[in-house]
Design a protein around this motif. Structure first.
Motif, short mmCIF file in Angstrom:
data_model
loop_
_atom_site.label_atom_id
_atom_site.label_comp_id
_atom_site.label_asym_id
_atom_site.label_seq_id
_atom_site.Cartn_x
_atom_site.Cartn_y
_atom_site.Cartn_z
N VAL A 180 0.85 -1.19 0.00
CA VAL A 180 0.00 0.00 0.00
C VAL A 180 0.88 1.23 0.00
CG1 VAL A 180 -1.83 1.31 1.14
CG2 VAL A 180 -1.84 -1.19 1.23
N ASP A 181 0.83 1.97 -1.11
CA ASP A 181 1.65 3.16 -1.27
C ASP A 181 1.05 4.00 -2.39
OD1 ASP A 181 5.00 3.84 -0.69
OD2 ASP A 181 3.89 4.90 -2.26
N ASP A 182 1.01 5.30 -2.18
CA ASP A 182 0.35 6.14 -3.19
C ASP A 182 1.25 6.41 -4.41
OD1 ASP A 182 0.87 9.49 -1.90
OD2 ASP A 182 1.87 7.62 -1.34
N HIS A 183 2.52 6.03 -4.35
CA HIS A 183 3.38 6.24 -5.52
C HIS A 183 3.52 4.96 -6.32
CE1 HIS A 183 4.66 9.58 -2.89
NE2 HIS A 183 4.62 10.20 -4.03
N GLN A 184 3.03 5.01 -7.52
CA GLN A 184 3.04 3.81 -8.35
C GLN A 184 4.46 3.34 -8.66
OE1 GLN A 184 0.29 3.74 -11.49
NE2 GLN A 184 1.05 1.80 -12.30
N LEU A 185 5.35 4.31 -8.85
CA LEU A 185 6.75 3.96 -9.13
C LEU A 185 7.32 3.07 -8.04
CD1 LEU A 185 8.90 4.73 -11.28
CD2 LEU A 185 9.64 6.54 -9.73
N PHE A 186 7.02 3.43 -6.82
CA PHE A 186 7.51 2.67 -5.68
C PHE A 186 6.85 1.29 -5.61
CE2 PHE A 186 9.66 2.26 -1.71
CZ PHE A 186 8.83 1.51 -0.91
N ARG A 187 5.54 1.28 -5.77
CA ARG A 187 4.81 -0.01 -5.74
C ARG A 187 5.35 -0.93 -6.82
NH1 ARG A 187 0.19 2.91 -6.02
NH2 ARG A 187 -0.53 1.81 -7.87
N ASP A 188 5.51 -0.37 -8.01
CA ASP A 188 5.98 -1.19 -9.13
C ASP A 188 7.39 -1.71 -8.88
OD1 ASP A 188 4.33 0.68 -11.83
OD2 ASP A 188 3.59 -0.72 -10.30
N GLY A 189 8.22 -0.86 -8.29
CA GLY A 189 9.58 -1.27 -7.98
C GLY A 189 9.61 -2.44 -7.01
N ILE A 190 8.79 -2.31 -5.96
CA ILE A 190 8.74 -3.38 -4.97
C ILE A 190 8.15 -4.65 -5.59
CG2 ILE A 190 7.73 -4.11 -2.78
CD1 ILE A 190 9.74 -2.00 -2.32
N HIS A 191 7.11 -4.44 -6.35
CA HIS A 191 6.44 -5.57 -7.01
C HIS A 191 7.45 -6.32 -7.89
CE1 HIS A 191 2.33 -6.95 -8.75
NE2 HIS A 191 3.23 -7.91 -8.88
N SER A 192 8.18 -5.56 -8.66
CA SER A 192 9.17 -6.12 -9.57
C SER A 192 10.23 -6.90 -8.80
CB SER A 192 9.81 -4.98 -10.36
OG SER A 192 10.86 -5.48 -11.16
N LEU A 193 10.71 -6.31 -7.72
CA LEU A 193 11.73 -6.95 -6.92
C LEU A 193 11.23 -8.27 -6.33
CD1 LEU A 193 14.38 -7.03 -5.24
CD2 LEU A 193 13.21 -5.66 -3.53
N LEU A 194 10.01 -8.23 -5.77
CA LEU A 194 9.47 -9.42 -5.12
C LEU A 194 9.12 -10.51 -6.12
CD1 LEU A 194 7.26 -7.89 -2.27
CD2 LEU A 194 9.60 -8.73 -2.16
N SER A 195 8.79 -10.10 -7.33
CA SER A 195 8.44 -11.08 -8.37
C SER A 195 9.65 -11.94 -8.75
CB SER A 195 7.91 -10.37 -9.61
OG SER A 195 6.71 -9.71 -9.29
N LYS A 196 10.81 -11.39 -8.53
CA LYS A 196 12.04 -12.15 -8.84
C LYS A 196 12.34 -13.20 -7.77
CE LYS A 196 14.15 -8.07 -10.93
NZ LYS A 196 15.00 -6.93 -10.53
N GLN A 197 11.69 -13.08 -6.63
CA GLN A 197 11.93 -14.05 -5.56
C GLN A 197 11.00 -15.25 -5.74
OE1 GLN A 197 14.45 -12.94 -3.56
NE2 GLN A 197 14.32 -11.13 -4.87
N ASP A 198 11.49 -16.41 -5.37
CA ASP A 198 10.71 -17.63 -5.56
C ASP A 198 9.57 -17.77 -4.55
OD1 ASP A 198 13.60 -19.57 -6.55
OD2 ASP A 198 12.11 -18.46 -7.73
N ASN A 199 9.81 -17.22 -3.35
CA ASN A 199 8.88 -17.52 -2.27
C ASN A 199 7.91 -16.38 -1.92
OD1 ASN A 199 11.22 -16.25 -1.54
ND2 ASN A 199 11.36 -17.20 0.47
N PHE A 200 7.84 -15.36 -2.75
CA PHE A 200 6.90 -14.26 -2.47
C PHE A 200 5.97 -14.06 -3.65
CE2 PHE A 200 8.99 -13.66 1.28
CZ PHE A 200 10.26 -13.15 1.20
N GLU A 201 4.77 -13.63 -3.32
CA GLU A 201 3.81 -13.30 -4.35
C GLU A 201 3.04 -12.07 -3.92
OE1 GLU A 201 0.84 -16.27 -4.81
OE2 GLU A 201 -0.16 -15.22 -6.46
N VAL A 202 3.08 -11.05 -4.77
CA VAL A 202 2.32 -9.84 -4.45
C VAL A 202 0.87 -10.06 -4.87
CG1 VAL A 202 2.03 -7.39 -4.94
CG2 VAL A 202 4.32 -8.35 -4.70
#
Lengths: 210, 210
Positions: free
Chosen positions: B9-31
């Motif tokens: 939860v964050d009002d800046h899409q850039l930040f959300r997308d960055g985190i989303h992108s980072l976590l998507s690279k991990q095997d054990n996390f799912e946004v």
DNA sequence: AAAAGTATCCGTATTTATACGGATGTTTTT
DNA sequence: AAAAACATCCGTATAAATACGGATACTTTT
């Protein structure tokens, strides 16, 4: 048509990579330097890689952004810097501007604003959004008509006053007369344009002097 | 093997997308949720999408992170939140913890630290790095043994004192006796454990009461 | 070289804050 | 219902800050 050359200096690789990635998607920008500190940045400048614009983190270990700004102004005055910081504190902003920054962004700025700031500064203008401008105005009004620095002795006494020491206690602690302490206190009150000691402490806190 | 479900939860899409992108690279996390505000977030929770962990910006328009924390604690106590903020101010940190946050990160944390924080909290532990812990300790020591809130009247008088008003001036302004002002001042000094008025103002500034 | 700033210190007087102690009545919390 | 907190106000006394004014000598800035 040539692209604008951009440099990034920030100790967090995640941030640098994010910016690099964003700018790479633009047709008219090219990231030519991506450094994790000021020293590396100046080393690359020395090699002849000269960007038109620098995106500069203020808070870095060893050589902070303010030091980078001052050196940049001296050695490479044609390179325009946009300060990027976590801190929305007016004192940071003012210090950046006095250090020669052409713009100021918070680290949570979105990509639209980042690109707008870059465009604005490349055109030779300064970029400060509404909120940043407001904080500048606030600090300027806090500083008063002619902002004056406190001397080292005044700073020392200010801190002791803020810690709850009386004039007598400060005099004893510093091996000076109570009258000397009174004079310093009075001079500080005049410099910061306040009417008494509580207001002096409050203003000093607002100006981040404490 | 199932992945851990994460919400952002964050009002800046850039930040959300960055985190989303980072976590998507991990095997054990799912946004599973990426919301720009608290309302949207709770709406998605209501639909039955339940993450184990929430990465929560504190500074958002309309419904800020603290409000999200309090509501989350009440309605979905099993979801653990890590507060993410621009502010390294100890008061923010303390307010987050009191609001139920399991961890606190600055927005300039690198990806290594972000992943470590997530891992730590998913294991049921709390995550606060050295610097954040230090600020907590500082604020706790500032607040004293038993932190006490100032009453509305005390707050009003505190601000006037900080603005340089004398006891007599405050009494005239609020249509109360100078003795009443004196009593309030004395009570504030006792509550914040200081010895005189300059120290009171200094401490109030440090506690962000002004 | 001159001016300004810094750091030091003084006399006298008034204003303000602090320090002891006390009190009543209302509102909120337990 | 009882306790605690809040908001109000008092007498008396001392300590501290502020307000006027002044000064010298050294260092830094212009």
């Amino acid at each position: 048509m040539d692209k604008f050359k951009i440099a990034i200096v920030d100790d967090h690789q995640l941030f640098r990579d994010g910016i690099h990635s964003l700018l790479s998607k633009q047709d008219n920008f090219e990231v030519v330097i991506s450094s994790e500190n000021g020293k590396d940045f100046f080393k690359k400048l020395k090699k002849g890689i000269l960007p038109e614009l620098l995106l500069l983190d203020l808070t870095m270990p060893e050589m902070n952004g303010f030091e980078v700004l001052l050196k940049l102004k001296k050695k490479y005055p044609r390179i325009k810097a946009i300060a990027i910081s976590m801190h929305d504190d007016g004192n940071y902003i003012m210090q950046s501007i006095r250090g020669g920054a052409y713009g100021y962004l918070l680290k949570n700025a979105d990509e639209e604003e980042l690109l707008l700031a870059i465009d604005t500064v490349l055109k030779g203008n300064k970029y400060f959004n509404q909120e940043i401008s407001q904080r500048m105005i606030n600090i300027m009004s806090l500083e008063g008509v002619s902002p004056k620095k406190l001397s080292p002795k005044e700073m020392e006494i200010l801190k002791l006053i803020a810690d709850g020491q009386t004039t007598k206690e400060i005099a004893q602690k510093l091996f000076i007369s109570t009258r000397t302490v009174e004079t310093h206190r009075n001079n500080m009150m005049k410099k910061l344009e306040v009417k008494n000691t509580p207001e002096l402490i409050n203003k000093a806190a607002q100006l981040s002097l404490l």
